[in-house]
Design a protein around this motif. Structure first.
Motif, PDB file in Angstrom:
ATOM      1  N   PRO A  52       0.821  -1.225   0.000  1.00 12.31           N
ATOM      2  CA  PRO A  52       0.000   0.000   0.000  1.00 12.31           C
ATOM      3  C   PRO A  52       0.852   1.271   0.000  1.00 12.31           C
ATOM      4  O   PRO A  52       0.533   2.239  -0.700  1.00 12.31           O
ATOM      5  N   ALA A  53       1.947   1.270   0.782  1.00 16.85           N
ATOM      6  CA  ALA A  53       2.815   2.459   0.814  1.00 16.85           C
ATOM      7  C   ALA A  53       3.399   2.721  -0.567  1.00 16.85           C
ATOM      8  O   ALA A  53       3.487   3.882  -1.011  1.00 16.85           O
ATOM      9  N   LEU A  54       3.786   1.652  -1.265  1.00 20.11           N
ATOM     10  CA  LEU A  54       4.320   1.817  -2.626  1.00 20.11           C
ATOM     11  C   LEU A  54       3.257   2.393  -3.563  1.00 20.11           C
ATOM     12  O   LEU A  54       3.546   3.249  -4.397  1.00 20.11           O
ATOM     13  N   GLU A 147      -3.592 -10.430 -13.169  1.00 18.18           N
ATOM     14  CA  GLU A 147      -2.449 -11.014 -13.886  1.00 18.18           C
ATOM     15  C   GLU A 147      -1.242 -11.172 -12.953  1.00 18.18           C
ATOM     16  O   GLU A 147      -0.558 -12.198 -12.984  1.00 18.18           O
ATOM     17  N   ASP A 148      -0.997 -10.158 -12.121  1.00 17.70           N
ATOM     18  CA  ASP A 148       0.150 -10.267 -11.217  1.00 17.70           C
ATOM     19  C   ASP A 148      -0.132 -11.242 -10.075  1.00 17.70           C
ATOM     20  O   ASP A 148       0.798 -11.880  -9.573  1.00 17.70           O
ATOM     21  N   THR A 180       7.678 -12.473  -5.485  1.00 18.17           N
ATOM     22  CA  THR A 180       7.617 -11.190  -4.782  1.00 18.17           C
ATOM     23  C   THR A 180       7.501 -10.028  -5.758  1.00 18.17           C
ATOM     24  O   THR A 180       6.806  -9.058  -5.505  1.00 18.17           O
ATOM     25  N   GLY A 181       8.224 -10.153  -6.885  1.00 18.73           N
ATOM     26  CA  GLY A 181       8.306  -9.042  -7.827  1.00 18.73           C
ATOM     27  C   GLY A 181       6.958  -8.674  -8.424  1.00 18.73           C
ATOM     28  O   GLY A 181       6.680  -7.489  -8.662  1.00 18.73           O
ATOM     29  N   ALA A 182       6.096  -9.672  -8.660  1.00 23.09           N
ATOM     30  CA  ALA A 182       4.830  -9.402  -9.351  1.00 23.09           C
ATOM     31  C   ALA A 182       3.987  -8.398  -8.569  1.00 23.09           C
ATOM     32  O   ALA A 182       3.569  -7.370  -9.104  1.00 23.09           O
ATOM     33  N   LEU A 183       3.741  -8.666  -7.274  1.00 26.20           N
ATOM     34  CA  LEU A 183       2.873  -7.763  -6.500  1.00 26.20           C
ATOM     35  C   LEU A 183       3.556  -6.442  -6.189  1.00 26.20           C
ATOM     36  O   LEU A 183       2.900  -5.393  -6.128  1.00 26.20           O
ATOM     37  N   LEU A 184       4.896  -6.461  -5.990  1.00 22.30           N
ATOM     38  CA  LEU A 184       5.581  -5.195  -5.725  1.00 22.30           C
ATOM     39  C   LEU A 184       5.569  -4.324  -6.975  1.00 22.30           C
ATOM     40  O   LEU A 184       5.365  -3.104  -6.882  1.00 22.30           O
ATOM     41  N   SER A 185       5.751  -4.915  -8.151  1.00 24.42           N
ATOM     42  CA  SER A 185       5.694  -4.068  -9.341  1.00 24.42           C
ATOM     43  C   SER A 185       4.251  -3.638  -9.614  1.00 24.42           C
ATOM     44  O   SER A 185       4.022  -2.513 -10.054  1.00 24.42           O
ATOM     45  N   ALA A 186       3.273  -4.507  -9.306  1.00 23.95           N
ATOM     46  CA  ALA A 186       1.868  -4.090  -9.460  1.00 23.95           C
ATOM     47  C   ALA A 186       1.571  -2.870  -8.586  1.00 23.95           C
ATOM     48  O   ALA A 186       0.791  -1.994  -8.968  1.00 23.95           O
ATOM     49  N   GLY A 210       9.459  -1.060 -10.579  1.00 17.87           N
ATOM     50  CA  GLY A 210       8.797  -1.923  -9.600  1.00 17.87           C
ATOM     51  C   GLY A 210       9.476  -3.278  -9.490  1.00 17.87           C
ATOM     52  O   GLY A 210       9.634  -3.824  -8.396  1.00 17.87           O
ATOM     53  N   LEU A 211       9.887  -3.816 -10.642  1.00 17.20           N
ATOM     54  CA  LEU A 211      10.545  -5.128 -10.625  1.00 17.20           C
ATOM     55  C   LEU A 211      11.904  -5.053  -9.938  1.00 17.20           C
ATOM     56  O   LEU A 211      12.267  -5.962  -9.181  1.00 17.20           O
ATOM     57  N   ALA A 212      12.667  -3.967 -10.194  1.00 19.02           N
ATOM     58  CA  ALA A 212      13.972  -3.804  -9.525  1.00 19.02           C
ATOM     59  C   ALA A 212      13.767  -3.748  -8.011  1.00 19.02           C
ATOM     60  O   ALA A 212      14.489  -4.402  -7.241  1.00 19.02           O
ATOM     61  N   LEU A 213      12.740  -2.992  -7.574  1.00 20.18           N
ATOM     62  CA  LEU A 213      12.457  -2.920  -6.133  1.00 20.18           C
ATOM     63  C   LEU A 213      12.041  -4.276  -5.589  1.00 20.18           C
ATOM     64  O   LEU A 213      12.422  -4.661  -4.476  1.00 20.18           O
ATOM     65  N   GLY A 214      11.250  -5.011  -6.371  1.00 19.20           N
ATOM     66  CA  GLY A 214      10.792  -6.334  -5.942  1.00 19.20           C
ATOM     67  C   GLY A 214      11.961  -7.287  -5.755  1.00 19.20           C
ATOM     68  O   GLY A 214      12.029  -8.024  -4.762  1.00 19.20           O
ATOM     69  N   LEU A 215      12.904  -7.268  -6.698  1.00 22.65           N
ATOM     70  CA  LEU A 215      14.077  -8.139  -6.590  1.00 22.65           C
ATOM     71  C   LEU A 215      14.931  -7.733  -5.389  1.00 22.65           C
ATOM     72  O   LEU A 215      15.379  -8.592  -4.614  1.00 22.65           O
ATOM     73  N   ALA A 216      15.156  -6.419  -5.237  1.00 20.70           N
ATOM     74  CA  ALA A 216      15.947  -5.943  -4.094  1.00 20.70           C
ATOM     75  C   ALA A 216      15.283  -6.365  -2.785  1.00 20.70           C
ATOM     76  O   ALA A 216      15.947  -6.812  -1.838  1.00 20.70           O
ATOM     77  N   PHE A 217      13.951  -6.244  -2.723  1.00 22.85           N
ATOM     78  CA  PHE A 217      13.206  -6.618  -1.519  1.00 22.85           C
ATOM     79  C   PHE A 217      13.410  -8.096  -1.196  1.00 22.85           C
ATOM     80  O   PHE A 217      13.659  -8.470  -0.047  1.00 22.85           O
TER      81      PHE A 217
END
Lengths: 294, 294
Positions: A52-54, A147-148, A180-186, A210-217
């Motif tokens: 939600p914060a993202l 989809e995500d 993890t990446g799918a929902l973080l990039s969504a 979003g995907l870069a952040l998801g991978l880092a996360f």
């Protein structure tokens, strides 16, 4: 804004806006009181509300109103999907976890059948809640969410594979991109759409951030599992190593995994630089993804 | 049309139109091959395709085109939701069934984690598939699907209650209205919406017909469990009695349950009478709900 900005205050303010809405989602569906109670228990488990914060920070970063009603609705739907995935991932047939955010998991606090139904019901409620909006962009957001959410399930299937066999590095990267990446990039994509960024531009320019952040996360999560203790994490530490799970730190080592997470963060920050001060909350969240202690 | 009409031919023609679309839904998501194979196994398990048939027959009954692309898309989405519910209902923590439509259930043919993920993924795919339509009525259909999918989960929670305690008659009626009635009424409602019936009229006049059919279907199901054999059913017969499940026949007796199912059918047929010959497939389906042998 950047000097005075506190990530802790920002996350708290998001949680304070989200949690009454999450409670209302459960309260609005009292047909089966025990199921509704279990749904509320799952939703109000004290998560960081990072997704939600993202959403809200991305909406602000691309020039939208961080109190945009559609963005808030999308944030609630996304958190419901995320919560369902945690409830199902914790099941005995999946990761078999008794503890989540310092409390018994849903199947421990209630029972296994209830936990399955809580997850199933939360997924339906996410779409029902988002599609109850009369905003004409809601269906597009719901489609992205669907989809995500499916990609996330593929990621969980890959995660299960990693319990039975050692995954190689490309397989682990694909696991992280989906699980993890799918929902973080969504989250980032949805926030930008709420701000009015056209879909094509979102797909080309926002989704990679979003995907870069998801991978880092996910790398940070795997590092924490190796280096933090259970009391700090609020969930069992060291469980990946015990389960023989394939993670990036396990394959390339802790220093190299940390270096890659930092490179991903730098990539995201560079892409966000042109957006100026209004993207400070999103940049702070990106940094938090790596610096967090749990 | 009524003399020449054969319900078997109609159901077969629906299945022939649906099944390539269900296969394509799995084939379009090959990211995790084993998950995709398990999704396909679940979707192509030889079901009666009653819900899709209801969608298309209802669309025709209210003056729409029975080959309407949106109705077909809604039928696929609805069958995906129905299939996910069967896969999860069969799990060991739920009804613990080894056999479904004469074949091993998904958790037997694959494993329990895969079955959980197949159900989760099918629910996401249902919404993704429906929302991929550019028809402006698709979001309204997706919202109805999400709300009724949640009601179905409440019904399954009631069904679980009935394994631990004897439910009284009002509780069993509510169980049937939610567990089976929700998706069956969504079928008829969605078909009528595709035909262009306004939402208010659908809610007032069409939904009660769908609910009557849903109740009649569930009573017929419970009667078949008591009176048919496993080979005919393709799933374990007599399991409700063994499990001590609360069903209407168990509470009011077989003859009274049959009488009520017939009264519900008569109610639905009376409401459909003014629609004339174009509603013959829907009327035939309504009669089939009671006359079927499995």
């Amino acid at each position: 804004m950047s000097d005075a900005f506190s990530i802790e205050t920002f996350l708290r303010s998001v949680a304070e806006r989200l949690e009454p809405r999450l409670a209302a989602l459960a309260d609005a569906h009292p047909g089966h009181p025990r199921l509704a109670a279990a749904i509320k228990y799952a939703l109000l488990g004290g998560g960081k509300r990072l997704r939600p914060a993202l959403v809200l920070a991305a909406c602000e970063a691309w020039g939208g109103d961080p109190a945009d009603p559609l963005a808030l609705r999308f944030a609630v739907a996304l958190e419901s999907i995320h919560t369902y995935s945690l409830v199902h991932d914790d099941l005995p047939a999946m990761d078999d976890d008794d503890l989540r955010r310092g409390r018994p998991t849903v199947h421990k606090a209630f029972d296994e059948a209830t936990a399955i139904l809580v997850g199933d019901g939360l997924q339906s409620l996410a779409f029902a809640h988002l599609l109850a909006s009369d905003d004409p962009r809601a269906p597009q957001l719901a489609r992205i969410l669907a989809e995500d959410a499916f990609r996330m399930v593929e990621g969980q299937a890959r995660d299960m594979d990693g319990e039975h066999a050692q995954l190689d590095e490309p397989a682990v990267m694909e696991l992280m991109r989906t699980k993890t990446g799918a929902l973080l990039s969504a989250s980032v994509v949805g926030g930008a759409l709420c701000a009015g960024v056209p879909l094509a531009a979102v797909t080309d320019r926002v989704r990679p951030i979003g995907l870069a952040l998801g991978l880092a996360f996910q790398i940070a999560d795997d590092l924490l599992d190796l280096t933090a203790d259970t009391a700090t994490l609020g969930k069992r530490a060291g469980k990946d190593a015990v389960a023989g799970k394939s993670t990036l730190p396990a394959i390339v080592g802790i220093p190299e995994a940390r270096r890659r997470a930092e490179a991903l963060l730098a990539e995201a920050l560079e892409a966000l630089a042109p957006l100026g001060p209004r993207a400070e909350p999103l940049r702070a969240l990106a940094r938090f993804v790596l610096s967090r202690k749990k």
